[in-house]
Design a protein around this motif. Structure first.
Motif, PDB file in Angstrom:
ATOM      1  N   THR A   1     -12.882  -7.028 -19.632  1.00  0.00           N
ATOM      2  CA  THR A   1     -12.847  -6.323 -18.339  1.00  0.00           C
ATOM      3  C   THR A   1     -11.738  -5.277 -18.262  1.00  0.00           C
ATOM      4  N   LEU A   2     -11.054  -5.024 -19.382  1.00  0.00           N
ATOM      5  CA  LEU A   2      -9.984  -4.024 -19.342  1.00  0.00           C
ATOM      6  C   LEU A   2     -10.556  -2.627 -19.142  1.00  0.00           C
ATOM      7  N   GLY A   3      -9.848  -1.813 -18.382  1.00  0.00           N
ATOM      8  CA  GLY A   3     -10.234  -0.419 -18.208  1.00  0.00           C
ATOM      9  C   GLY A   3      -9.924   0.386 -19.460  1.00  0.00           C
ATOM     10  N   PRO A   4     -10.288   1.671 -19.454  1.00  0.00           N
ATOM     11  CA  PRO A   4      -9.957   2.515 -20.611  1.00  0.00           C
ATOM     12  C   PRO A   4      -8.446   2.625 -20.799  1.00  0.00           C
ATOM     13  N   GLU A   5      -8.041   2.879 -22.024  1.00  0.00           N
ATOM     14  CA  GLU A   5      -6.612   2.992 -22.316  1.00  0.00           C
ATOM     15  C   GLU A   5      -5.996   4.189 -21.586  1.00  0.00           C
ATOM     16  N   ALA A   6      -4.800   3.960 -21.014  1.00  0.00           N
ATOM     17  CA  ALA A   6      -4.061   5.071 -20.408  1.00  0.00           C
ATOM     18  C   ALA A   6      -3.623   6.058 -21.480  1.00  0.00           C
ATOM     19  N   TYR A   7      -3.332   5.535 -22.660  1.00  0.00           N
ATOM     20  CA  TYR A   7      -2.854   6.384 -23.758  1.00  0.00           C
ATOM     21  C   TYR A   7      -3.119   5.660 -25.070  1.00  0.00           C
ATOM     22  N   THR A   8      -3.620   6.379 -26.056  1.00  0.00           N
ATOM     23  CA  THR A   8      -3.677   5.827 -27.407  1.00  0.00           C
ATOM     24  C   THR A   8      -3.051   6.829 -28.374  1.00  0.00           C
ATOM     25  N   VAL A   9      -2.539   6.298 -29.474  1.00  0.00           N
ATOM     26  CA  VAL A   9      -1.940   7.158 -30.488  1.00  0.00           C
ATOM     27  C   VAL A   9      -3.010   8.096 -31.058  1.00  0.00           C
ATOM     28  N   GLU A  10      -4.236   7.578 -31.201  1.00  0.00           N
ATOM     29  CA  GLU A  10      -5.311   8.352 -31.826  1.00  0.00           C
ATOM     30  C   GLU A  10      -5.787   9.493 -30.927  1.00  0.00           C
ATOM     31  N   SER A  11      -5.974   9.225 -29.637  1.00  0.00           N
ATOM     32  CA  SER A  11      -6.605  10.229 -28.759  1.00  0.00           C
ATOM     33  C   SER A  11      -5.694  10.769 -27.671  1.00  0.00           C
ATOM     34  N   GLY A  12      -4.472  10.286 -27.590  1.00  0.00           N
ATOM     35  CA  GLY A  12      -3.585  10.759 -26.526  1.00  0.00           C
ATOM     36  C   GLY A  12      -3.938  10.136 -25.187  1.00  0.00           C
ATOM     37  N   SER A  13      -3.638  10.874 -24.112  1.00  0.00           N
ATOM     38  CA  SER A  13      -3.801  10.320 -22.770  1.00  0.00           C
ATOM     39  C   SER A  13      -5.257  10.251 -22.360  1.00  0.00           C
ATOM     40  N   ILE A  14      -5.507   9.400 -21.394  1.00  0.00           N
ATOM     41  CA  ILE A  14      -6.803   9.362 -20.722  1.00  0.00           C
ATOM     42  C   ILE A  14      -7.113  10.775 -20.196  1.00  0.00           C
ATOM     43  N   THR A  15      -8.391  11.143 -20.173  1.00  0.00           N
ATOM     44  CA  THR A  15      -8.732  12.484 -19.669  1.00  0.00           C
ATOM     45  C   THR A  15      -8.792  12.464 -18.137  1.00  0.00           C
ATOM     46  N   VAL A  16      -8.685  13.647 -17.552  1.00  0.00           N
ATOM     47  CA  VAL A  16      -8.787  13.761 -16.092  1.00  0.00           C
ATOM     48  C   VAL A  16     -10.162  13.273 -15.633  1.00  0.00           C
ATOM     49  N   GLU A  17     -11.210  13.575 -16.423  1.00  0.00           N
ATOM     50  CA  GLU A  17     -12.571  13.152 -16.066  1.00  0.00           C
ATOM     51  C   GLU A  17     -12.672  11.630 -16.014  1.00  0.00           C
ATOM     52  N   THR A  18     -12.125  10.981 -17.046  1.00  0.00           N
ATOM     53  CA  THR A  18     -12.190   9.514 -17.081  1.00  0.00           C
ATOM     54  C   THR A  18     -11.378   8.912 -15.945  1.00  0.00           C
ATOM     55  N   LEU A  19     -10.198   9.476 -15.694  1.00  0.00           N
ATOM     56  CA  LEU A  19      -9.366   8.943 -14.612  1.00  0.00           C
ATOM     57  C   LEU A  19     -10.082   9.108 -13.263  1.00  0.00           C
ATOM     58  N   ALA A  20     -10.713  10.257 -13.063  1.00  0.00           N
ATOM     59  CA  ALA A  20     -11.449  10.489 -11.813  1.00  0.00           C
ATOM     60  C   ALA A  20     -12.583   9.471 -11.677  1.00  0.00           C
TER      61      ALA A  20
ATOM     62  N   ILE B   1      -1.045  13.511 -12.840  1.00  0.00           N
ATOM     63  CA  ILE B   1      -0.838  12.111 -13.244  1.00  0.00           C
ATOM     64  C   ILE B   1      -1.075  11.957 -14.749  1.00  0.00           C
ATOM     65  N   VAL B   2      -2.147  12.574 -15.242  1.00  0.00           N
ATOM     66  CA  VAL B   2      -2.440  12.491 -16.679  1.00  0.00           C
ATOM     67  C   VAL B   2      -1.287  13.094 -17.491  1.00  0.00           C
ATOM     68  N   ALA B   3      -0.772  14.228 -17.048  1.00  0.00           N
ATOM     69  CA  ALA B   3       0.362  14.842 -17.765  1.00  0.00           C
ATOM     70  C   ALA B   3       1.583  13.932 -17.713  1.00  0.00           C
ATOM     71  N   ALA B   4       1.791  13.254 -16.582  1.00  0.00           N
ATOM     72  CA  ALA B   4       2.932  12.341 -16.456  1.00  0.00           C
ATOM     73  C   ALA B   4       2.769  11.130 -17.360  1.00  0.00           C
ATOM     74  N   ILE B   5       1.532  10.602 -17.431  1.00  0.00           N
ATOM     75  CA  ILE B   5       1.269   9.480 -18.347  1.00  0.00           C
ATOM     76  C   ILE B   5       1.605   9.907 -19.770  1.00  0.00           C
ATOM     77  N   ASP B   6       1.167  11.110 -20.127  1.00  0.00           N
ATOM     78  CA  ASP B   6       1.391  11.609 -21.479  1.00  0.00           C
ATOM     79  C   ASP B   6       2.893  11.700 -21.793  1.00  0.00           C
ATOM     80  N   GLU B   7       3.644  12.307 -20.890  1.00  0.00           N
ATOM     81  CA  GLU B   7       5.098  12.429 -21.090  1.00  0.00           C
ATOM     82  C   GLU B   7       5.759  11.066 -21.247  1.00  0.00           C
ATOM     83  N   CYS B   8       5.456  10.163 -20.332  1.00  0.00           N
ATOM     84  CA  CYS B   8       6.090   8.835 -20.357  1.00  0.00           C
ATOM     85  C   CYS B   8       5.699   8.069 -21.613  1.00  0.00           C
ATOM     86  N   ALA B   9       4.436   8.206 -22.030  1.00  0.00           N
ATOM     87  CA  ALA B   9       3.971   7.487 -23.215  1.00  0.00           C
ATOM     88  C   ALA B   9       4.646   8.022 -24.473  1.00  0.00           C
TER      89      ALA B   9
END
Ligand code: ZN
Length: 292
Positions: A139-158, A213-221
Motif C-alpha cells: 500500500t506504499l505510495g510512489p517514492e518521493a525520491y529515488t537515486v535512479e529517477s530523482g524526485s517524484i514528478t509534478v504529475e504524479t504528485l498531483a 514542493i517537488v523542487a524542495a523534495i529534490d533539494e532535501c533528498a
C-alpha cells in the motif's frame, strides 16, 4: 526515525559490504521479530545476497528466492555484527553468512537491534518476485525520491493529491500511502524550502505550489543523501541536516525570524512564520487544548 536519505545510504553501504555473500542462516532473536510464516527464510540459505535495496523507509535484503523486508521504526538499526555475541543488547534478528576462503575470522553478520521498549522493528520474509506487491509494501505510495529517477514528478504528485483525502500538506507528505520515504524531519524541511505553511490544505495547492514542493523534495533528498553517504554508519537524528526541524526558538537561516513549533503527542511541526505563513503564528496544539 530514519527517512529516505538515511535508509538509502545505509542500503548502499550494506550492498557494498555484503553483496555476493551467501546466507548461512537467519535467526529471529525474539518472538515478535519475524512477522511472516511463509515463505521460510531457509529457502535463501546458500544463495548470494543480490543487494540491499530500499522501498520507502524499508530496507530490502534481497536474495533470489526471498527478500527480507526490514523496518527500523524509531530505534531500530541494522548493524554490521562482528562480535556474534549470544545475547546482543536489543537484538531482534540476525543474518549469518557463509565463510569465504579469504575470510580469516568468522564473517561479519547483520544484526537487527532495537533500543527502547517499543519493540516495533521487524522483519518480513517475502517471496522476491512478488515482494513489492505484498504486505507491508503493497500500500506504499510512489517514492518521493529515488537515486535512479530523482524526485517524484509534478504529475504524479498531483495525482496523489487527488487520490488522497484533502489534508494538511505536512501530514500528506508524511503519509507513506500518499508518497513513500518522507518522515517528520523531511516534511518540516520540505515545507520550509517550499515556503509553504505546513497546514496548507493539499487540494488548495496550485500546480506551481506542487512544482515548488517537488523542487524542495529534490533539494532535501540530494543534500541529505550527500551527508549520509559521508558516514560509516547510519546517523542519529541530531546529526541530520535541518533548517527548521528540531530548531524551535532558533533563528531561521533564511530570514532570521524565530522558528516556531506546533507540538503533537508523537511529533513536532517546525516552521518559520516569515518564510512560510506570512508571519502568522499557527495555533499551538498543546495550548489550544487548554483553551477548549
Ligand atoms: Zn525564515
Amino acid at each position: 526515525m530514519p527517512e529516505m536519505p538515511e535508509v538509502q545510504a545505509h542500503a548502499e553501504r550494506l550492498t557494498a559490504e555484503f553483496g555476493g555473500r551467501r546466507l548461512k542462516a537467519f535467526r529471529p532473536l525474539t518472538f515478535t521479530a519475524l512477522k511472516t510464516a511463509s515463505p521460510a527464510p531457509e529457502s535463501a540459505y546458500g544463495q548470494p545476497l543480490e543487494r540491499v535495496g530500499r522501498r520507502g523507509k524499508f530496507l530490502l535484503v534481497t536474495f533470489e528466492s526471498v527478500t527480507f523486508v526490514v523496518h527500523l521504526m524509531q530505534g531500530g538499526r541494522l548493524l554490521v555484527d562482528t562480535k556474534h555475541s549470544v545475547k546482543p543488547r536489543g537484538g531482534q534478528a540476525r543474518f549469518l553468512f557463509e565463510r569465504r576462503p579469504e575470510d580469516t575470522l568468522d564473517p561479519p553478520g547483520l544484526l537487527l537491534t532495537e533500543q527502547g521498549t517499543e519493540r516495533r522493528a521487524g522483519v518480513w520474509c517475502l517471496s522476491t518476485p512478488t515482494a513489492l506487491t505484498t504486505p507491508p509494501l503493497h500500500t506504499l505510495g510512489p517514492e518521493a525520491y529515488t537515486v535512479e529517477s530523482g524526485s517524484i514528478t509534478v504529475e504524479t504528485l498531483a495525482a496523489r493529491v487527488q487520490a488522497m483525502p484533502n489534508t494538511r500538506v505536512h501530514g500528506f507528505l508524511r503519509d507513506q500511502h500518499a508518497v513513500a520515504g518522507i518522515g517528520r524531519r523531511l516534511a518540516n524541511e520540505v515545507c520550509h524550502r517550499a515556503k509553504l505553511s505546513p497546514f496548507a490544505m493539499t487540494r488548495k495547492l496550485s500546480r506551481d505550489d506542487l512544482a515548488v514542493i517537488v523542487a524542495a523534495i529534490d533539494e532535501c533528498a540530494v543534500e541529505g543523501l550527500a551527508e549520509e553517504r559521508k558516514r560509516e554508519d547510519m546517523s542519529s537524528s541530531k546529526d541530520r541536516p535541518s533548517h527548521v526541524h528540531s530548531r524551535t526558538g532558533e533563528a531561521c537561516p533564511v530570514c532570521g525570524d524565530t522558528i516556531r513549533a506546533v507540538e503533537y503527542a508523537s511529533y513536532t511541526v517546525n516552521y518559520c512564520p516569515t518564510c512560510q505563513t506570512g508571519g502568522k503564528v499557527l495555533a499551538d496544539n498543546v495550548t489550544s487544548k487548554f483553551l477548549k
